[in-house]
Design an enzyme around this catalytic site. Structure first.
Site, mmCIF file in Angstrom:
data_model
loop_
_atom_site.group_PDB
_atom_site.id
_atom_site.type_symbol
_atom_site.label_atom_id
_atom_site.label_comp_id
_atom_site.label_asym_id
_atom_site.label_seq_id
_atom_site.Cartn_x
_atom_site.Cartn_y
_atom_site.Cartn_z
ATOM 1 N N HIS A 67 0.836 -1.202 0.000
ATOM 2 C CA HIS A 67 0.000 0.000 0.000
ATOM 3 C C HIS A 67 0.868 1.248 0.000
ATOM 4 C CE1 HIS A 67 0.688 -1.386 4.137
ATOM 5 N NE2 HIS A 67 0.850 -0.109 4.424
ATOM 6 N N CYS A 183 1.150 -3.116 16.371
ATOM 7 C CA CYS A 183 2.409 -3.432 15.704
ATOM 8 C C CYS A 183 3.116 -2.115 15.395
ATOM 9 C CB CYS A 183 2.178 -4.239 14.428
ATOM 10 S SG CYS A 183 1.193 -3.398 13.166
#
Length: 656
Positions: A67, A183
């Site tokens: 992305h 994360c």
């Protein structure tokens, strides 16, 4: 907008034939361009590759979600591709990617992050994944996404309805689990862990609420009522999250990857409250809980790296701006010098101000890592008290005019000291009534903490730490030239041995400390350290260029990207190659780096900046720039030759 509406049917490829990540990204971007979605393919591919350089978007389970944003993209979209053989994507579980979802978004838009969150959640459903593997047409793909998206929305609405029920009406013995997932990038793995934990709890028949600490902020935030009611809390995170709120509750602390791969086990443990009670000041786990146990050294390293990672942008900005001022002459920022230039003076001033923030930010975020927000302000001020330039600016003629500044080492001590001060304050003020609890973090901790930090730094820490810094400088400057070459070899080699690990960071922190303490004179050790970190990716790239059979075909293109990684001082670009054959690759890279570091010392190169790679060199941040580049190239060639001699070819390695 619905997720299914983002899929571009005209750009889909259900028979993807590319075999490596780089060519796949290029191919999908070109497909997207043909469908009219992006006008500058080259720019968009660069953004995609830059995102991959940060960390792989191979999220595991044969799925990749690359992305990026680009100004030439008209509106948010998803380009889907399916590979029968799979494409090597350096996924954390080692599996090649068969389902690839390329998310594109206009610059400045947040649509791709929302799409990532939704998509990651849907793809954790094994039935959805299998349906996509079996899809026959582009229309099938869109219908599958729409079906499972609607199913997911209904499921979420049902959960919200259940959550809205008055908790007092619930049986006090009911198991109620909480979890937090996070994360480092706050994108795919955060939401995949959320979905896996939800699935595991549903299968076991337990109620669960999962908070996500993602790139777009905190989602599904845990309330005070949730925490009070919880049987236990699972924290599956690879970055700092707000932990103080869990004081007195059973808490399991683990990696975000375990939230994905070991969700059933974590849910079972949490349901049985099989975890130690969390205390806000520290977390002690049982000896048999070794998998999640963090040693004292690991905790020290984590806190230190939290400070270093926040400090680094200030150092880079300050160093590069200061280096740019040298274009007009080494003394062009000095108003009393004949070469004075107003632009150079401005750049140097801005750079010095950024540098002045380095020590406060380092100490502040070490303190924040240990003691949350109270540790931030106390640690920040500890860095101020250790900073020579700030002391000079604010103390002219004052009581501390002759105080010794402790510099980098003092700021390190101050960061950890901030954690200790907050711990003492919490203990010392625990007798206060609960009605005054709100005053502690905004009044008592900052005032008493900064006062304690100032007294300790000025009267205890600064003098000895300043002496140590001065002694270290004197020691290094007194080393004979022949031994300085050895020092350069060792410092540079350390950068290659564990690439981003403790040895690498020890060498880097030492070099940064010497740059900081040099008062603008730079450091030859920092020059050796930086070139040592630039060599491993270069050696990998050179070896792939001249020995095409050395690395597996799927690694070849990513090996060539290491030319850029090495130039940018991103040592981690060599990690996937080192991991494939560490006993042969790491010594080769370490020797190549050592040779470059030794040559840097021999050529008398001095670095005024602690980061930037070749860009800092070209900006004037390193003396003898052309010889420095020769040293870098020489180290890369030596490393590449050793790789060609020592590393076995892929076919031979597989035969073993």
């Amino acid at each position: 907008m619905k997720l299914a509406q983002l899929f571009v049917k005209d750009a889909m490829d259900l028979t993807l034939s590319t075999t490596d990540k780089a060519s796949t990204l290029r191919h999908l971007a070109e497909q997207f361009a043909k469908a009219g979605g992006v006008s500058d393919v080259g720019s968009y591919v660069e953004k995609l590759e830059a995102r991959e350089a940060q960390s792989t978007t191979g999220v595991g389970d044969e799925i990749a979600i690359p992305h990026a944003q680009d100004a030439s993209i008209k509106e948010a979209a998803i380009v889907f591709a399916r590979s029968q053989e799979g494409v090597e994507w350096e996924s954390f579980d080692g599996q090649p990617a068969k389902l690839i979802f390329m998310i594109a978004a206009p610059e400045g838009g947040g649509e791709h992050l929302q799409a990532l969150a939704k998509l990651s959640s849907i793809l954790m459903n094994p039935e959805a994944k299998q349906a996509l593997l079996d899809a026959q047409t582009q229309e099938d793909v869109v219908n599958i996404i729409a079906e499972y998206e609607a199913e997911k929305e209904e499921e979420n609405q049902a959960k919200e309805t259940v959550a809205a029920v008055d908790t007092q009406a619930q049986d006090a013995d009911d198991v109620y689990l909480l979890a937090v997932t996070a994360c480092p990038t706050g994108i795919a793995h955060t939401y995949m862990a959320e979905e896996k934990l939800n699935q595991a709890a549903d299968k076991a028949g337990y109620a669960i609420k999962v908070e996500t600490n993602g790139q777009t902020g905190v989602g599904n935030k845990l309330t005070k009522a949730d925490i009070e009611r919880a049987t236990a809390i699972i924290v599956a995170a690879d970055k700092q999250v707000d932990m103080a709120r869990f004081n007195g509750k059973p808490v399991i602390i683990t990696k975000v990857a375990d939230g994905i791969n070991k969700a059933d086990e974590l849910v079972k443990r949490a349901a049985n409250a099989d975890a130690r009670i969390y205390h806000a000041s520290q977390y002690e786990q049982s000896a048999d809980d070794s998998e999640e146990n963090e040693s004292l050294g690991r905790q020290f390293y984590k806190h230190l790296m939290n400070g270093v990672s926040h400090m680094l942008p200030f150092v880079v900005a300050g160093g590069i701006l200061a280096a740019l001022s040298f274009f007009w002459g080494i003394n062009s920022a000095n108003p009393d010098d004949a070469s004075y230039n107003a632009i150079a003076h401005t750049l140097k001033t801005f750079g010095d101000l950024s540098f002045a923030m380095m020590l406060p930010v380092l100490a502040g975020y070490i303190g924040q890592s240990i003691a949350d927000r109270p540790g931030l302000v106390i640690g920040f001020m500890g860095g101020v008290f250790a900073n020579p330039s700030i002391l000079t600016a604010f103390n002219a003629g004052g009581i501390f005019e002759d105080a010794v500044a402790s510099g980098f080492l003092g700021a390190l001590v101050a960061g950890f000291l901030a954690g200790g001060i907050v711990w003492c304050l919490r203990k010392g003020l625990s007798w206060l009534p609960k009605s005054l609890e709100g005053m502690k973090p905004i009044f008592l901790y900052p005032v008493l903490g900064v006062l304690a930090m100032g007294l300790i730094m000025f009267f205890i820490v600064n003098a000895p730490m300043g002496a140590v810094m001065l002694g270290l400088q004197d020691l290094l400057t007194s080393i004979p030239s022949e031994l300085s070459v050895v020092l350069g070899f060792v410092a540079a080699a350390m950068m290659s041995i564990d690439m981003g690990g403790p040895l690498n960071k020890a060498a880097y922190v030492t070099g940064t400390a010497l740059v900081t303490a040099s008062n603008g004179a730079g450091s030859d050790v920092m020059a050796a350290v930086m070139i040592g970190g630039m060599v491993p990716p270069l050696a990998i790239a050179i070896s792939a260029t001249f020995n095409k059979n050395l690395w597996a075909p799927e690694q070849h293109n990513s090996a060539l990207v290491n030319y850029v990684m090495g130039a940018a001082f991103i040592t981690e670009g060599a990690i996937p190659f080192a991991a494939s054959n560490p006993l042969r690759v790491i010594p080769s890279l370490a020797i190549g780096s050592g040779v470059a570091g030794a040559l840097s010392m021999l050529f008398g190169s001095v670095s005024y900046v602690p980061h930037g790679g070749i860009f800092a060199v070209l900006a004037g941040g390193v003396t003898n720039p052309w010889m420095y580049l020769v040293a870098w190239l020489a180290g890369g060639i030596v490393g590449a030759i050793l790789l060609s001699v020592l590393v076995k070819k892929p076919t031979e390695a597989l035969a073993e």
